[in-house]
Design a protein around this motif. Structure first.
Motif, PDB file in Angstrom:
ATOM      1  N   UNK A   1       0.854  -1.169   0.000  1.00  0.00           N
ATOM      2  CA  UNK A   1       0.000   0.000   0.000  1.00  0.00           C
ATOM      3  C   UNK A   1       0.901   1.232   0.000  1.00  0.00           C
ATOM      4  N   UNK A   2       0.541   2.207  -0.865  1.00  0.00           N
ATOM      5  CA  UNK A   2       1.255   3.485  -0.786  1.00  0.00           C
ATOM      6  C   UNK A   2       0.339   4.464  -0.066  1.00  0.00           C
ATOM      7  N   UNK A   3       0.788   4.965   1.060  1.00  0.00           N
ATOM      8  CA  UNK A   3       0.061   5.951   1.865  1.00  0.00           C
ATOM      9  C   UNK A   3      -1.275   5.417   2.415  1.00  0.00           C
ATOM     10  N   UNK A   4      -1.708   6.051   3.491  1.00  0.00           N
ATOM     11  CA  UNK A   4      -3.037   5.741   4.047  1.00  0.00           C
ATOM     12  C   UNK A   4      -3.783   7.069   4.092  1.00  0.00           C
ATOM     13  N   UNK A   5      -4.487   7.345   3.016  1.00  0.00           N
ATOM     14  CA  UNK A   5      -5.143   8.649   2.894  1.00  0.00           C
ATOM     15  C   UNK A   5      -6.313   8.758   3.864  1.00  0.00           C
ATOM     16  N   UNK A   6      -6.855   9.946   3.924  1.00  0.00           N
ATOM     17  CA  UNK A   6      -8.032  10.189   4.768  1.00  0.00           C
ATOM     18  C   UNK A   6      -9.164   9.237   4.379  1.00  0.00           C
ATOM     19  N   UNK A   7      -9.201   8.843   3.099  1.00  0.00           N
ATOM     20  CA  UNK A   7     -10.263   7.961   2.597  1.00  0.00           C
ATOM     21  C   UNK A   7      -9.891   6.485   2.650  1.00  0.00           C
ATOM     22  N   UNK A   8      -8.801   6.144   3.314  1.00  0.00           N
ATOM     23  CA  UNK A   8      -8.274   4.782   3.242  1.00  0.00           C
ATOM     24  C   UNK A   8      -9.328   3.713   3.550  1.00  0.00           C
ATOM     25  N   UNK A   9     -10.122   3.935   4.590  1.00  0.00           N
ATOM     26  CA  UNK A   9     -11.114   2.936   4.988  1.00  0.00           C
ATOM     27  C   UNK A   9     -12.102   2.656   3.851  1.00  0.00           C
ATOM     28  N   UNK A  10     -12.633   3.730   3.281  1.00  0.00           N
ATOM     29  CA  UNK A  10     -13.613   3.594   2.195  1.00  0.00           C
ATOM     30  C   UNK A  10     -12.981   2.933   0.976  1.00  0.00           C
ATOM     31  N   UNK A  11     -11.741   3.352   0.676  1.00  0.00           N
ATOM     32  CA  UNK A  11     -11.049   2.798  -0.497  1.00  0.00           C
ATOM     33  C   UNK A  11     -10.779   1.303  -0.319  1.00  0.00           C
ATOM     34  N   UNK A  12     -10.358   0.925   0.888  1.00  0.00           N
ATOM     35  CA  UNK A  12     -10.036  -0.479   1.148  1.00  0.00           C
ATOM     36  C   UNK A  12     -11.293  -1.338   1.041  1.00  0.00           C
ATOM     37  N   UNK A  13     -12.412  -0.821   1.529  1.00  0.00           N
ATOM     38  CA  UNK A  13     -13.675  -1.570   1.432  1.00  0.00           C
ATOM     39  C   UNK A  13     -14.109  -1.676  -0.028  1.00  0.00           C
TER      40      UNK A  13
END
Ligand SMILES: [Zn+2]
Ligand SMILES: [Zn+2]
Length: 210
Positions: A1-13
């Motif tokens: 994974x590159x970076x854990x953006x503010x949207x990481x949770x939504x993106x991962x789901x």
């Protein structure tokens, strides 16, 4: 994974990511790190700590901003904290080894700070930059797929605008380049057709196959 953006949770789901083996941080700006706490959910399944990589600036800021993760109290009350191993590196090193793979760090200037791009074989991810030093251009030589910073049309002091991004495209000469970190200047339908051959606008959920 590159970076854990503010949207990481939504993106991962959305992407149905089953696990995270390691995180490569580009730099510690909020839009790139603030999803870090969501890595805890992967710890639940994977049990082992997740290694997270960054340059000196990134690691210093991560330790400061997320003290509860990186300098935890001896006794942790409640549901626990993300289990992460901080791996600090100098971007001038030849490569970092992650899961047996050699990944080449690319030192970039992001205003007055150093951001780190990454090269994985023939693919490079280069975001948040206002200048690419010659040594770094050398490290990008021969990439076939480039993901490149391009914030907006008008100049900006810490990011490439379109003109600067296209200058970098000319120097790096990847077969295909996707512009990312795009602001709302870029109406997709309008701009996608105006870009030079081999240059495209990235979009949320874009998937690339070999
Ligand atoms: Zn930034
Ligand atoms: Zn950013």
């Amino acid at each position: 994974m590159i970076d854990t953006s503010t949207d990481f949770r939504t993106q991962a789901l959305r992407a149905k990511i089953p696990r995270v083996d390691a995180v490569l941080y580009t730099h510690p700006h909020a839009d790139h790190i603030n999803g870090i706490d969501e890595l805890r959910s992967f710890n639940f399944f994977q049990k082992d700590p997740i290694p997270v990589y960054g340059n000196d600036w990134t690691c210093e800021e991560l330790r400061k901003k997320f003290e509860y993760i990186f300098t935890p109290p001896k006794v942790i009350e409640g549901g626990g904290i993300p289990m992460l191993t901080l791996c600090q590196f100098d971007a001038s090193c030849q490569f970092i080894e992650v899961m047996g793979q050699k990944i080449i760090p690319i030192s970039l200037r992001h205003g007055s700070k150093e951001c780190v791009g990454y090269r994985f074989g023939s693919v490079a991810y280069v975001t948040d930059c206002s200048f690419i030093p010659d040594e770094s251009l050398e490290r990008l030589r021969g990439v076939s797929l480039l993901i490149l910073d391009c914030l907006r049309i008008t100049p900006h002091n810490t990011h490439f605008n379109l003109e600067q991004a296209l200058e970098a495209v000319e120097k790096i000469r990847a077969e295909k380049t996707f512009l990312t970190h795009l602001g709302h200047d870029f109406d997709y339908g309008t701009w996608e057709t105006k870009l030079p051959k081999g240059v495209h606008l990235a979009y949320d959920g874009l998937t690339l196959k070999r």
